[in-house]
Design a protein around this motif. Structure first.
Motif, PDB file in Angstrom:
ATOM      1  N   SER A 217     -24.293   5.503  18.409  1.00 22.88           N
ATOM      2  CA  SER A 217     -23.982   5.478  17.004  1.00 22.88           C
ATOM      3  C   SER A 217     -23.919   3.822  16.937  1.00 22.88           C
ATOM      4  CB  SER A 217     -22.618   6.156  16.724  1.00 22.88           C
ATOM      5  OG  SER A 217     -21.752   5.345  17.806  1.00 22.88           O
ATOM      6  N   ILE A 218     -24.152   3.406  15.716  1.00 20.24           N
ATOM      7  CA  ILE A 218     -24.018   2.099  15.163  1.00 20.24           C
ATOM      8  C   ILE A 218     -23.311   2.151  13.973  1.00 20.24           C
ATOM      9  CG2 ILE A 218     -26.312   2.332  13.793  1.00 20.24           C
ATOM     10  CD1 ILE A 218     -26.640  -0.681  14.425  1.00 20.24           C
ATOM     11  N   GLY A 219     -22.023   1.267  13.685  1.00 24.17           N
ATOM     12  CA  GLY A 219     -21.270   1.607  12.643  1.00 24.17           C
ATOM     13  C   GLY A 219     -20.509   0.157  12.368  1.00 24.17           C
ATOM     14  N   PHE A 220     -19.707   0.498  11.172  1.00 23.53           N
ATOM     15  CA  PHE A 220     -18.767  -0.559  11.045  1.00 23.53           C
ATOM     16  C   PHE A 220     -17.386  -0.080  10.748  1.00 23.53           C
ATOM     17  CE2 PHE A 220     -16.386  -2.328   7.222  1.00 23.53           C
ATOM     18  CZ  PHE A 220     -16.203  -3.777   7.491  1.00 23.53           C
ATOM     19  N   SER A 221     -16.059  -0.636  10.945  1.00 19.98           N
ATOM     20  CA  SER A 221     -14.755  -0.311  10.510  1.00 19.98           C
ATOM     21  C   SER A 221     -14.334  -1.456  10.152  1.00 19.98           C
ATOM     22  CB  SER A 221     -14.205   0.547  11.870  1.00 19.98           C
ATOM     23  OG  SER A 221     -12.958   0.764  11.452  1.00 19.98           O
ATOM     24  N   GLY A 222     -13.350  -1.507   9.119  1.00 28.42           N
ATOM     25  CA  GLY A 222     -12.577  -2.618   8.818  1.00 28.42           C
ATOM     26  C   GLY A 222     -11.359  -2.306   7.807  1.00 28.42           C
ATOM     27  N   ASN A 223     -10.473  -3.005   7.738  1.00 27.09           N
ATOM     28  CA  ASN A 223      -9.415  -3.005   6.972  1.00 27.09           C
ATOM     29  C   ASN A 223      -8.787  -4.315   6.706  1.00 27.09           C
ATOM     30  OD1 ASN A 223      -6.800  -3.387   8.645  1.00 27.09           O
ATOM     31  ND2 ASN A 223      -8.198  -1.980   9.955  1.00 27.09           N
ATOM     32  N   ALA A 224      -8.022  -4.136   5.420  1.00 32.23           N
ATOM     33  CA  ALA A 224      -7.357  -5.402   5.143  1.00 32.23           C
ATOM     34  C   ALA A 224      -5.842  -5.099   4.220  1.00 32.23           C
ATOM     35  CB  ALA A 224      -8.097  -6.225   4.178  1.00 32.23           C
ATOM     36  N   SER A 225      -5.153  -5.883   4.191  1.00 31.61           N
ATOM     37  CA  SER A 225      -3.756  -5.667   3.477  1.00 31.61           C
ATOM     38  C   SER A 225      -3.492  -6.969   2.774  1.00 31.61           C
ATOM     39  CB  SER A 225      -2.886  -5.591   4.717  1.00 31.61           C
ATOM     40  OG  SER A 225      -2.380  -6.709   5.344  1.00 31.61           O
ATOM     41  N   LYS A 226      -2.577  -6.676   1.500  1.00 37.74           N
ATOM     42  CA  LYS A 226      -2.292  -7.776   0.709  1.00 37.74           C
ATOM     43  C   LYS A 226      -0.827  -7.438   0.060  1.00 37.74           C
ATOM     44  CE  LYS A 226      -2.107 -11.303  -2.113  1.00 37.74           C
ATOM     45  NZ  LYS A 226      -1.798 -12.548  -1.447  1.00 37.74           N
ATOM     46  N   SER A 227       0.121  -8.244   0.097  1.00 29.51           N
ATOM     47  CA  SER A 227       1.477  -7.987  -0.483  1.00 29.51           C
ATOM     48  C   SER A 227       1.511  -8.768  -1.776  1.00 29.51           C
ATOM     49  CB  SER A 227       2.448  -8.605   0.640  1.00 29.51           C
ATOM     50  OG  SER A 227       2.573  -7.667   1.790  1.00 29.51           O
ATOM     51  N   PHE A 228       2.269  -8.412  -2.776  1.00 26.63           N
ATOM     52  CA  PHE A 228       2.580  -9.008  -4.062  1.00 26.63           C
ATOM     53  C   PHE A 228       3.594  -8.294  -4.600  1.00 26.63           C
ATOM     54  CE2 PHE A 228      -0.692  -5.838  -4.613  1.00 26.63           C
ATOM     55  CZ  PHE A 228      -0.279  -5.113  -5.693  1.00 26.63           C
ATOM     56  N   ASP A 229       4.168  -8.844  -5.593  1.00 20.40           N
ATOM     57  CA  ASP A 229       5.382  -8.188  -6.449  1.00 20.40           C
ATOM     58  C   ASP A 229       4.866  -7.934  -7.939  1.00 20.40           C
ATOM     59  OD1 ASP A 229       7.191  -8.577  -4.364  1.00 20.40           O
ATOM     60  OD2 ASP A 229       7.511 -10.766  -4.787  1.00 20.40           O
ATOM     61  N   THR A 230       5.342  -6.697  -8.608  1.00 24.06           N
ATOM     62  CA  THR A 230       5.174  -6.644  -9.911  1.00 24.06           C
ATOM     63  C   THR A 230       6.409  -6.206 -10.422  1.00 24.06           C
ATOM     64  OG1 THR A 230       4.572  -4.171  -9.288  1.00 24.06           O
ATOM     65  CG2 THR A 230       2.856  -5.898  -9.551  1.00 24.06           C
ATOM     66  N   GLY A 231       7.395  -7.077 -11.189  1.00 23.00           N
ATOM     67  CA  GLY A 231       8.625  -6.926 -11.862  1.00 23.00           C
ATOM     68  C   GLY A 231       9.418  -6.774 -10.600  1.00 23.00           C
ATOM     69  N   GLY A 232      10.394  -5.686 -10.484  1.00 19.42           N
ATOM     70  CA  GLY A 232      11.397  -5.439  -9.327  1.00 19.42           C
ATOM     71  C   GLY A 232      10.632  -4.661  -8.174  1.00 19.42           C
ATOM     72  N   LEU A 233       9.135  -4.593  -8.127  1.00 20.20           N
ATOM     73  CA  LEU A 233       8.694  -3.772  -7.246  1.00 20.20           C
ATOM     74  C   LEU A 233       7.951  -4.770  -6.162  1.00 20.20           C
ATOM     75  CD1 LEU A 233       7.145  -0.665  -9.296  1.00 20.20           C
ATOM     76  CD2 LEU A 233       9.394  -1.047  -8.296  1.00 20.20           C
ATOM     77  N   HIS A 234       7.949  -4.618  -5.031  1.00 21.39           N
ATOM     78  CA  HIS A 234       7.266  -5.335  -3.892  1.00 21.39           C
ATOM     79  C   HIS A 234       5.980  -4.149  -3.366  1.00 21.39           C
ATOM     80  CE1 HIS A 234       6.057  -8.040  -0.843  1.00 21.39           C
ATOM     81  NE2 HIS A 234       6.317  -7.268  -0.001  1.00 21.39           N
ATOM     82  N   HIS A 235       4.824  -4.795  -3.410  1.00 22.51           N
ATOM     83  CA  HIS A 235       3.707  -3.888  -3.067  1.00 22.51           C
ATOM     84  C   HIS A 235       3.211  -4.546  -1.652  1.00 22.51           C
ATOM     85  CE1 HIS A 235       3.442  -1.645  -6.884  1.00 22.51           C
ATOM     86  NE2 HIS A 235       3.793  -2.901  -7.418  1.00 22.51           N
TER      87      HIS A 235
END
Length: 743
Positions: free
Chosen positions: A365-383
């Motif tokens: 097999s030949i392939g790719f795997s990847g992931n990323a993350s980002k945190s931010f706020d919207t109003g009173g919520l933290h994502h």
């Protein structure tokens, strides 16, 4: 075959590096290097390794699969302390709910095994090879524990990040990195290990060294082990089915790991090369007899596995919240997994003459795997949004080579049942694409969060006709391909009033695409028997809920989790008589069970006292049945528990562990119902102050030499039991001794 293998390797490597160079621009969207060199050493005893599972804040080195409240980690230090050299050792030390089936070569988590547990190494899937007609199956244990930095066990049916195969959970491996060996303030580090394992009388060693020069780091690791058969507690030698001792065997295991890392302002770039090979030869004395078809000294078996991979790696961790992403991981890879087994002997009474087989199953097999993350706020919520993509292109190949002495017309009828120099299924080109996204939403300062997630998976199998498949005795034309897609959602609620208290509840769906052997195998001949695949199999799906809690810290804490899962289209085999008489010896074929359900509980707790004493305990129980027929699912193991009491100082320590399991429930087709058992293990370690960095570890396992059975490794097939029960028993009293020197 060797020429073909290495020619394919060269072509795959060329394509791999071309793909990697063409996609370098992807990595350049990041803005900061992962320049971390590991956590500070807390004592002279070991160089502490960077943990993979970090609660509360994700790290760039963390595998996205392991970012779950249902995950637990076994570090390299625990691997050394518990003298873990095989997957089975996890189940009697750090992970009582984990098993390994030595016949099928598959990991078992929460009552599901083989192709229903996802295995990854450094973010790359290790495929499970299923040879439905011969015995060249398994392959996921193609790694050396000495080359690992951690093992994560992710429990539960959740495909939202893992995709297909994550029905029982995931077995997540991470290999050593240079920073795992190089202590802060140093430019190099290393470790040397030498050990003896009494359960297979093996002697082996490994060495790893890492060096950092400015912004470049290099790691070399290699290991070699020579051993023999895994002991049982039988006491009758000799030949034939009366034998209860394990058949004599010899094996050689070799592994190697190379890594180079370049730390830059836009991330850490790397190249990894990994090799693993294990060759085993068995004198199958239990199948030989002085008057039988196979006589003493004339029937040997082989069992080999080899895995190679090359990967381009990228890791990133931002320093500023203004960055486009907070963390990112990516890997482009080429991987080849090969399983081989065979026999060599001489027949004395039927089809007289030389006889040999070499069966192989291969996945490139030949392939790719990847992931990323980002945190931010919207109003009173933290994502905290995490997203990822993985894709692979593979080729699966099966073949059986061999020889039978069929020239004498006398053996014409007998030879009609002997099938070799053929493929029992077509070669299959596979394609797979998966993408996921989830968002951990924290509601202000309420300590409450919701994490909705969604994953999309698509797969495509394209059978290819080959001369070897057309030569098969039961060839009936090229079967149709299969392509399907699946959406797997999840929703997790969590309440964390303190850093060391987490209550969670999760609903998740999962699926498993059929294995190509389940779809396309065609082994047999008219006038005899046949083993059919089923091109119309549907993917397995699951729908499950889990409620649990994680409490405490390293000094005092634990985990409790209860779960309930329902499975649709559960793939299984059935044997039936042929009403047409074409196959008078029967038809074995794959089918989908309509409804299967499993539920269970897992718990563990630990406590360290100021006087050096410590205690810990763990329990795992699973109940799994066909909801329509009431039949037990064969892969479900009995309830199991382990309790440890120990004492440790700065320079020495010891543990006494009691491992126990209940008797196996009566299952359809079981020829040996494993009884309950209880065994004791005693381990200890010592760090002589006169030799800095040296650790001596030893253990006595199954102290009282009890005869006991692991249900996953007890026979389970229709018909009578040909060998006496103790032939299938686990090792009796054995010893282990290891020396570890860190530099």
């Amino acid at each position: 075959m060797v020429v073909r293998r290495y020619r394919s390797t060269l072509l795959a490597c060329t394509a791999f590096f071309a793909l990697g160079l063409a996609t370098t621009s992807f990595a350049q969207t990041a803005t900061q290097a992962d320049a971390a060199t590991g956590e500070a050493a807390k004592s002279d005893r070991v160089t502490n390794l960077k943990p993979i599972v970090v609660k509360g804040k994700a790290k760039a080195t963390q595998d996205a699969l392991a970012d779950s409240p249902t995950a637990s980690e076994t570090t390299a230090k625990e691997i050394d302390d518990k003298q873990i050299t095989r997957i089975e050792d996890l189940g009697r030390s750090t992970e009582v709910g984990v098993g390994f089936n030595r016949t099928t070569g598959g990991v078992n988590i929460r009552g599901l095994g083989d192709d229903r547990v996802l295995t990854t190494v450094d973010g790359i899937e290790i495929p499970y090879l299923l040879d439905a007609s011969r015995d060249a199956k398994g392959g996921i244990n193609s790694f050396d524990f000495n080359a690992l930095s951690s093992v994560d066990i992710v429990r539960g049916a959740d495909s939202s990040r893992g995709g297909s195969r994550a029905l029982g959970g995931a077995f997540v491996l991470r290999t050593l990195e240079p920073e795992d060996l190089i202590a802060p303030g140093s430019t190099w580090g290393g470790v040397f290990k030498l050990g003896y394992n009494g359960d297979d009388r093996s002697i082996g060693g490994s060495a790893a060294i890492a060096k950092r020069i400015d912004n470049t780091a290099v790691l070399f690791e290699g290991g070699y082990t020579r051993g023999h058969e895994l002991q049982n507690n039988g006491d009758i030698g000799g030949y034939s089915t009366k034998r209860t001792e394990a058949d004599p065997a010899d094996y050689n295991q070799k592994s190697g790991l190379f890594k180079i890392r370049q730390y830059t302002d836009i991330g850490t770039f790397g190249i990894t090369a990994e090799h693993y090979n294990k060759d085993k030869t068995i004198d199958a004395m239990h199948l030989q007899s002085p008057t039988g078809n196979f006589r003493p000294g004339n029937y040997d078996q082989t069992d080999n596995v080899e895995r190679n991979r090359i990967s381009l790696d990228y890791k990133y961790e931002a320093e500023s919240a203004d960055s486009l992403v907070d963390t990112a991981n990516a890997v482009f890879y080429w991987q080849n997994l090969l399983r081989e087994n065979g026999v060599k002997g001489y027949r004395y009474t039927s089809v007289i003459g030389d006889y040999w087989r070499r069966n192989e199953m291969e996945n490139r097999s030949i392939g790719f795997s990847g992931n990323a993350s980002k945190s931010f706020d919207t109003g009173g919520l933290h994502h905290k949004v995490t997203f990822g993509l993985d894709t692979s292109f593979g080729k699966i190949h099966q073949y059986s080579a061999g020889k039978d002495s069929c020239a004498n017309p006398r053996w014409a009828f007998s030879c009609s049942f002997l099938h070799t120099n053929q493929s029992d299924m077509p070669d299959v080109d596979s394609k797979r694409v998966g993408a996921f996204i989830d968002d951990k939403i924290e509601f202000g300062s309420s300590d409450f969060s919701l994490t909705p997630g969604l994953r999309f998976d698509w797969y495509d199998y394209s059978p290819k006709n080959t001369a070897a498949f057309r030569d098969s005795a039961n060839y009936q034309g090229l079967p149709a391909g299969q392509s399907d897609s699946r959406i797997s959602p999840k929703l997790r609620a969590s309440y964390q009033p303190q850093d060391n208290i987490e209550l969670y509840a999760q609903w998740a769906m999962a699926f498993r695409a059929p294995n190509v052997s389940e779809l396309y195998v065609n082994y047999g001949v008219p006038g005899g028997y046949v083993n059919y695949g089923n091109p119309n199999l549907k993917p397995e799906t699951s729908n499950g809920i889990e409620i649990g809690t994680n409490l405490g810290d390293d000094d005092f804490g634990g985990h409790v989790g209860v779960f309930y899962n329902k499975y649709k289209n559960f793939i299984d085999t059935s044997r039936s008589n042929d009403p047409t008489g074409t196959y008078p010896l029967g038809i074995t074929e794959y089918f989908n069970r309509a409804n299967v359900r499993m539920y269970g509980v897992e718990m563990n707790a630990h406590k360290k006292f100021d006087n050096g004493m410590h205690i810990k305990g763990a329990l795992a129980y699973v109940n799994g049945k066909d909801s329509d027929t009431g039949q037990w699912i064969d892969s479900v193991a009995p309830a199991k528990a382990a309790f440890t009491v120990g004492y440790a100082t700065e320079v020495w320590g010891t543990d006494l562990t009691f491992v126990t399991a209940t008797s196996e429930p009566k299952k359809t087709g079981d020829t040996l119902r494993a009884p309950g058992y209880g065994i004791f293990d005693l381990t200890g370690w010592w760090e002589p102050e006169q030799v800095k960095g040296l650790t001596i570890r030893g253990g006595i396992y199954n102290i009282f030499n009890k005869t006991y059975y692991d249900s996953l490794n007890s026979p389970s097939y229709a018909g009578s039991q040909t060998q006496r029960a103790s032939y299938y028993s686990e090792p009796g009293r054995t010893f282990k001794l290891t020396l570890t020197q860190r530099f």
